[in-house]
Design an enzyme around this catalytic site. Structure first.
Site, PDB file in Angstrom:
ATOM      1  N   VAL A 139       0.893  -1.162   0.000  1.00  0.00           N
ATOM      2  CA  VAL A 139       0.000   0.000   0.000  1.00  0.00           C
ATOM      3  C   VAL A 139       0.927   1.207   0.000  1.00  0.00           C
ATOM      4  O   VAL A 139       1.413   1.641   1.041  1.00  0.00           O
ATOM      5  CB  VAL A 139      -0.957  -0.021   1.211  1.00  0.00           C
ATOM      6  N   HIS A 140       1.171   1.722  -1.186  1.00  0.00           N
ATOM      7  CA  HIS A 140       2.325   2.584  -1.428  1.00  0.00           C
ATOM      8  C   HIS A 140       2.253   3.948  -0.749  1.00  0.00           C
ATOM      9  O   HIS A 140       3.136   4.347   0.012  1.00  0.00           O
ATOM     10  CB  HIS A 140       2.500   2.793  -2.938  1.00  0.00           C
ATOM     11  N   ASP A 141       1.200   4.705  -1.064  1.00  0.00           N
ATOM     12  CA  ASP A 141       1.201   6.136  -0.778  1.00  0.00           C
ATOM     13  C   ASP A 141       1.242   6.522   0.703  1.00  0.00           C
ATOM     14  O   ASP A 141       1.865   7.529   1.054  1.00  0.00           O
ATOM     15  CB  ASP A 141       0.000   6.794  -1.458  1.00  0.00           C
TER      16      ASP A 141
END
Length: 324
Positions: free
Chosen positions: A249-251
């Site tokens: 879950v990058h951001d």
């Protein structure tokens, strides 16, 4: 004091988790959100941002930004073609239609005004979408490079990309913008790569923890992370292996870094640039670690992250005590 920042984003699912976390965390204070064309078009990224804020009960001004890349008329491959088989980022996030509205001022004008104001000398800039708005602001007002105290970018990959073998989505979508921003001379740039985000994935058990907290923001984040898990499970259905699926879950890692800098366990200080013309390497992040590199370092590149610190940040953001 809470860390003040502006969040520039293309709100799909993981941008939304970052917004939920940032507006809920007691040590973070997003003073504004600017939206950009990326995961979906800017009208949808703006509406999605407003939906997320309304769902969380947060009041943060939103400024709509660029509708197309910095130089190119469109993505290297049009979004409709690129996303034809993917439902990772639907046009509208599954939250009620927004009641709040975006500001009349545009994102680029707002960014210039905000950073030319001495009252915002401490305000970081976090970018979790294509860097179009930031590049346009810097091109319009070059003095901005010396006015932005810190820029944290989710973008690029030192190893494998996610759109091509070498390129991550945000840099591939608008490589000229990414290169312009990295070469502008901003004094403190941190690049959160796919290498870092993939090293600390989240799972269904993490969603259970967020659901257990029970606030609208926590449950909204769990809903979005589960959507990503389901997408990745479907994408991997033809592969061997089993067990619990975990997905990057990058951001949210960008906002987590603002209050938990120990999140990144491996970084490199180097000269970073982005390929803007390669047939097979368009959008590739190039991290020059050669001792004899002719250009001075211009960025800190995050390569690995601590899953424990990431989870601690999310629990703190959504209100669970550290001992919980």
């Amino acid at each position: 004091m809470a860390v003040r920042f502006i969040h520039d984003c293309d709100t799909g699912s993981d941008d939304a988790v970052a917004i939920f976390a940032a507006t809920a965390h007691p040590e973070l204070h997003p003073i504004a959100i600017t939206t950009v064309n990326g995961n979906v078009d800017v009208a949808h990224t703006t509406e999605n941002t407003l939906r997320v804020l309304d769902h969380a009960g947060a009041r943060v001004p939103v400024y709509a930004g660029a509708t197309r890349p910095f130089v190119r008329p469109d993505f290297p491959v049009p979004r409709a073609v690129l996303n034809r088989a993917s439902q990772l980022h639907p046009e509208y996030l599954d939250f009620p239609v927004a009641v709040s509205r975006a500001e009349d001022q545009g994102a680029v004008s707002f960014l210039i005004d905000a950073y030319m104001d001495d009252a915002n000398a401490d305000v970081a800039l976090v970018a979790t979408g294509p860097l179009t708005n930031v590049a346009l602001a810097l091109a319009t007002e070059p003095r901005l490079a010396a006015r932005i105290p810190r820029l944290v970018i989710m973008g690029g990959a030192h190893g494998n990309g996610n759109v091509t073998a070498s390129a991550e989505f945000n840099f591939w979508v608008d490589p000229e913008a990414a290169e312009a921003v990295l070469s502008a001379g901003i004094r403190d740039v941190v690049i959160v790569t796919l290498d870092a985000t993939h090293s600390a994935p989240l799972s269904g058990a993490d969603c259970d923890v967020l659901d257990g907290i029970g606030t609208p923001a926590a449950r909204g984040a769990a809903q979005l992370i589960r959507h990503r898990l389901e997408h990745d499970q479907a994408a991997a259905s033809g592969e061997e292996g089993g067990g619990e699926v975990a997905s990057p879950v990058h951001d949210p890692m960008t906002v987590a870094y603002l209050v938990r800098p120990e999140l990144f366990t491996e970084t490199v200080r180097a000269h970073a640039s982005v390929e803007t013309s390669g047939g097979r390497t368009l959008g590739e992040l190039i991290v020059d670690t050669r001792p004899w590199c002719p250009q001075p370092p211009n960025a800190t590149v995050a390569l690995r992250a601590s899953g424990q610190v990431y989870r601690e940040f999310l629990r703190a953001a959504f209100g669970q005590p550290a001992s919980g």
